[in-house]
Design a protein around this motif. Sequence first.
Motif, PDB file in Angstrom:
ATOM      1  N   GLU A   3      64.953  29.184  44.779  1.00 48.26           N
ATOM      2  CA  GLU A   3      65.145  30.616  44.580  1.00 48.26           C
ATOM      3  C   GLU A   3      66.502  31.028  45.147  1.00 48.26           C
ATOM      4  N   LYS A   5      69.441  33.590  46.634  1.00 48.46           N
ATOM      5  CA  LYS A   5      69.369  34.691  47.594  1.00 48.46           C
ATOM      6  C   LYS A   5      69.162  36.010  46.864  1.00 48.46           C
ATOM      7  N   PHE A   8      65.566  36.236  45.925  1.00 48.81           N
ATOM      8  CA  PHE A   8      64.778  36.395  47.136  1.00 48.81           C
ATOM      9  C   PHE A   8      64.842  37.838  47.640  1.00 48.81           C
ATOM     10  N   ARG A  12      61.814  40.666  47.787  1.00 48.94           N
ATOM     11  CA  ARG A  12      61.437  41.299  49.057  1.00 48.94           C
ATOM     12  C   ARG A  12      61.645  42.818  49.000  1.00 48.94           C
ATOM     13  N   TRP A  70      65.088  35.286  55.061  1.00 55.07           N
ATOM     14  CA  TRP A  70      66.014  34.410  54.347  1.00 55.07           C
ATOM     15  C   TRP A  70      66.545  33.334  55.293  1.00 55.07           C
ATOM     16  N   ARG A  73      64.070  30.444  56.029  1.00 50.30           N
ATOM     17  CA  ARG A  73      63.559  29.660  54.912  1.00 50.30           C
ATOM     18  C   ARG A  73      63.842  28.178  55.052  1.00 50.30           C
TER      19      ARG A  73
END
Length: 75
Positions: A3, A5, A8, A12, A70, A73
Motif C-alpha cells: 500500500e 503512503k 494509506f 485513514r 505509517w 508499519r
Amino acid sequence: MAESKREFVALRLDEVIHEWEADAPAGGSGSGGSEGPLVTAQRHRAEIDTATDERVDEIAEAYPEIAQAWSSRGA
C-alpha cells in the motif's frame, strides 16, 4: 502489493472522517463559518488524490495517529 503512503493516508482519513461525522452534533452550521477539524479533514481527503508526495507528508503529519501508524508499519 504494498500500500502506498497516499493510499494509506487516504484510507485513514476516511476512517477519521467517518468517526467525526458519527460524533458530530445533529443540526445546522452553528460554527459561524469557522473551519472545524471535520471540515479540515474532509478538505485534506479531497486533496490527497492529486497532492504531491510532499503534500501527502504534510497532511499525514497533521494527524499524529496517522503519521504514527505509517511509521510503525515497517517496524
